[in-house]
Design a protein around this motif. Structure first.
Motif, PDB file in Angstrom:
ATOM      1  N   PRO A 160      41.835  43.600  51.540  1.00 11.56           N
ATOM      2  CA  PRO A 160      40.754  42.931  50.795  1.00 11.56           C
ATOM      3  C   PRO A 160      41.131  42.508  49.379  1.00 11.56           C
ATOM      4  CG  PRO A 160      39.889  44.790  52.026  1.00 11.56           C
ATOM      5  CD  PRO A 160      41.374  44.855  52.177  1.00 11.56           C
ATOM      6  N   SER A 161      41.951  43.291  48.687  1.00 14.63           N
ATOM      7  CA  SER A 161      42.308  42.939  47.311  1.00 14.63           C
ATOM      8  C   SER A 161      43.339  41.824  47.242  1.00 14.63           C
ATOM      9  CB  SER A 161      42.833  44.174  46.574  1.00 14.63           C
ATOM     10  OG  SER A 161      43.984  44.694  47.221  1.00 14.63           O
ATOM     11  N   ASN A 162      43.938  41.455  48.377  1.00 11.41           N
ATOM     12  CA  ASN A 162      44.920  40.371  48.400  1.00 11.41           C
ATOM     13  C   ASN A 162      44.345  39.075  48.957  1.00 11.41           C
ATOM     14  OD1 ASN A 162      46.978  41.761  47.185  1.00 11.41           O
ATOM     15  ND2 ASN A 162      48.015  42.328  49.085  1.00 11.41           N
ATOM     16  N   VAL A 163      43.015  39.006  49.050  1.00 11.78           N
ATOM     17  CA  VAL A 163      42.342  37.772  49.458  1.00 11.78           C
ATOM     18  C   VAL A 163      41.326  37.424  48.371  1.00 11.78           C
ATOM     19  CG1 VAL A 163      40.870  36.646  51.171  1.00 11.78           C
ATOM     20  CG2 VAL A 163      42.609  38.292  51.915  1.00 11.78           C
ATOM     21  N   ILE A 164      41.500  36.255  47.749  1.00 11.82           N
ATOM     22  CA  ILE A 164      40.558  35.782  46.734  1.00 11.82           C
ATOM     23  C   ILE A 164      39.724  34.673  47.351  1.00 11.82           C
ATOM     24  CG2 ILE A 164      40.326  34.650  44.490  1.00 11.82           C
ATOM     25  CD1 ILE A 164      42.823  36.052  43.576  1.00 11.82           C
ATOM     26  N   VAL A 165      38.413  34.724  47.139  1.00 11.57           N
ATOM     27  CA  VAL A 165      37.516  33.714  47.705  1.00 11.57           C
ATOM     28  C   VAL A 165      37.217  32.691  46.615  1.00 11.57           C
ATOM     29  CG1 VAL A 165      35.316  33.284  48.830  1.00 11.57           C
ATOM     30  CG2 VAL A 165      36.530  35.430  49.256  1.00 11.57           C
ATOM     31  N   ARG A 166      37.809  31.506  46.746  1.00 11.41           N
ATOM     32  CA  ARG A 166      37.633  30.441  45.770  1.00 11.41           C
ATOM     33  C   ARG A 166      36.790  29.336  46.390  1.00 11.41           C
ATOM     34  NH1 ARG A 166      42.929  27.728  43.358  1.00 11.41           N
ATOM     35  NH2 ARG A 166      43.276  27.221  45.555  1.00 11.41           N
ATOM     36  N   SER A 167      35.598  29.124  45.846  1.00 12.06           N
ATOM     37  CA  SER A 167      34.683  28.093  46.345  1.00 12.06           C
ATOM     38  C   SER A 167      34.447  28.230  47.845  1.00 12.06           C
ATOM     39  CB  SER A 167      35.220  26.694  46.019  1.00 12.06           C
ATOM     40  OG  SER A 167      35.377  26.530  44.643  1.00 12.06           O
ATOM     41  N   GLY A 168      34.280  29.466  48.306  1.00 14.09           N
ATOM     42  CA  GLY A 168      33.986  29.719  49.702  1.00 14.09           C
ATOM     43  C   GLY A 168      35.188  29.699  50.618  1.00 14.09           C
ATOM     44  N   ARG A 169      36.385  29.518  50.055  1.00 12.15           N
ATOM     45  CA  ARG A 169      37.590  29.398  50.882  1.00 12.15           C
ATOM     46  C   ARG A 169      38.570  30.503  50.507  1.00 12.15           C
ATOM     47  NH1 ARG A 169      39.441  24.547  53.362  1.00 12.15           N
ATOM     48  NH2 ARG A 169      41.593  24.675  54.081  1.00 12.15           N
TER      49      ARG A 169
END
Length: 445
Positions: free
Chosen positions: A159-168
């Motif tokens: 989870p800490s290695n996935v960033i949610v940018r503008s829903g993506r």
């Protein structure tokens, strides 16, 4: 959404030698703003580029990796692919990638937005959240597997290695990623986060695309339940954690101990997930609405991101100088539309009220030291300072524990909440001891 949406190609190919020499010439032009992480093999900083005429550009993320442990090579593969015309929209854009001896220096874009960890902690795990994010996450991982020959295996999906940018979703931290080798029987280095890493990553064989499938199964469990993975491995155990039976079957197959029992690839897992969701009623109806909304936003975000990459020169893509509108737009998922200000949720307002009240309390403690009452006037200044500062620390640690951490993380995107809680408990215990000692000392005077 298709895997190929995550891969764009251009025709601007630069010489690797020229790029390497240019990067070395700029080595002293990076100003360190903040240190994110420091381990035996890697140092991660937030940096800004300072031009010769005084201009500044950033923020960027810079990693310095000790490659002697067999890590970091994936960044070189990503840089070579990028220079050859590939643009992975689900991976941070690399600015520099240079190796001197065993030290690899990588500079990349700073991806603004909450991590999947923070997003789930704030909203809670749910079918709706999983339906809106998981297919896009599968596409992002599949673009790594299908865009490289041999496939690029991340090996540290969490989870800490996935960033949610503008829903993506954007996948970060490729420090231990590697290319699959047909002649290898096992990985030479065994790294990864144990809760999300498959058994073969710890000496039971060579990692391949099914290793990332295993991690995606654990990530799906986290999105659905909001809990970090347990040791559960079969369908019944996942159901006991609150997962619907069709999805429990998907997770159980993805996280099978033997890689041959897992899905053969990420896209196969994605299709199984979508079939499972479509069979869950009535939750599937709500999930479909959420998926449609997020999917539309994700396609708009991808189009905007690619437009920014095509329209501006190197070093001035997506984010631009500090304080620019482009930079603040990067975290749209947690910002009010049309503004650069974070959403002021009830949890955020609660934090502001607690901090304001604590500020008033600290001011009162300072005034009690500077202008003591008749009872305190007989005590020496050092005693008043010790007494009131210990009280302020005690109350401050309680306030820190009461703060809503995910809402606080909107303002501090990479807040380490475990360390904050641990520090608060230590300060609380220490201040109680100091305050008690001050009371005993007061009785002895």
């Amino acid at each position: 959404m298709d895997t190929h949406d995550n891969i764009e190609r251009s025709h601007d190919v630069s010489g690797e030698l020229d790029a390497h020499l240019s990067a070395l010439a700029r080595a002293d032009s990076w100003r360190v703003e903040q240190r994110f992480k420091e381990t035996e093999f890697e140092t991660t900083d937030v940096v800004f580029f300072e031009g010769v005429r005084g201009g500044e550009l950033g923020p960027f993320v810079r990693k310095r990796i000790n490659c002697s442990a067999g890590v970091g090579s994936a960044y070189e593969e990503l840089m070579r692919a990028q220079r050859a015309g590939m643009r992975l929209l689900a991976v941070p854009h690399l600015v520099e990638c240079t190796r001197v001896g065993d030290t690899l220096t990588v500079v990349m874009e700073y991806v603004s937005g909450p991590t999947l960890q923070h997003l789930v902690e704030e909203r809670g795990g749910s079918l709706e959240l999983a339906a809106s994010l998981f297919p896009a996450l599968c596409d992002a991982v599949a673009s790594l597997h299908e865009g490289f020959t041999p496939p690029l295996i991340h090996r540290d999906l969490k989870p800490s290695n996935v960033i949610v940018r503008s829903g993506r979703p954007v996948i970060i931290d490729f420090g231990i990623a590697r290319l699959w080798r047909a002649d290898a029987e096992a990985d030479t280095t065994h790294f990864g986060t144990r809760s999300y890493a498959p058994p073969e990553q710890f000496g039971f064989g060579q990692t391949d695309v099914r290793s990332d499938v295993y991690a995606l199964g654990k990530l799906l469990l986290f999105c659905l339940t909001g809990q970090n993975p347990h040791d559960a491995r079969n369908e019944e155990q996942y159901e006991a954690l609150g997962v619907e039976q069709p999805l429990a079957r998907v997770i159980a197959r993805a996280t099978a101990f033997d890689p041959t029992d897992r899905f053969g690839g990420v896209q196969e897992m994605r299709l199984a997930f979508e079939r499972a969701v479509s069979g869950i009623v009535p939750a599937a109806e709500a999930a479909d609405e959420g998926t449609a909304a997020v999917s539309a936003g994700a396609h708009r975000a991808a189009s905007d991101a690619q437009g920014a990459l095509n329209d501006v020169p190197p070093f001035d893509w997506e984010y631009g100088p500090v304080g620019s509108e482009a930079q603040s737009a990067g975290a749209a998922v947690l910002h009010e539309e049309g503004t650069g200000r974070p959403k002021q949720s009830p949890k955020f307002i609660k934090n502001i009220v607690l901090i304001a009240l604590y500020a008033v309390f600290v001011l009162g403690c300072i005034m009690a030291i500077v202008d003591p009452n008749d009872q305190d006037r007989g005590f020496p200044l050092w005693y008043l300072v010790m007494e009131y500062l210990s009280v302020a620390a005690l109350v401050g640690s309680v306030v820190a524990l009461l703060l809503n951490k995910p809402a606080l993380a909107v303002w501090i995107p990479r807040l380490d909440m475990k360390r904050l809680r641990l520090a608060s408990v230590i300060v609380l215990i220490t201040s109680i001891v100091v305050f008690a000692a001050a009371g005993q000392l007061a009785g002895a005077l």
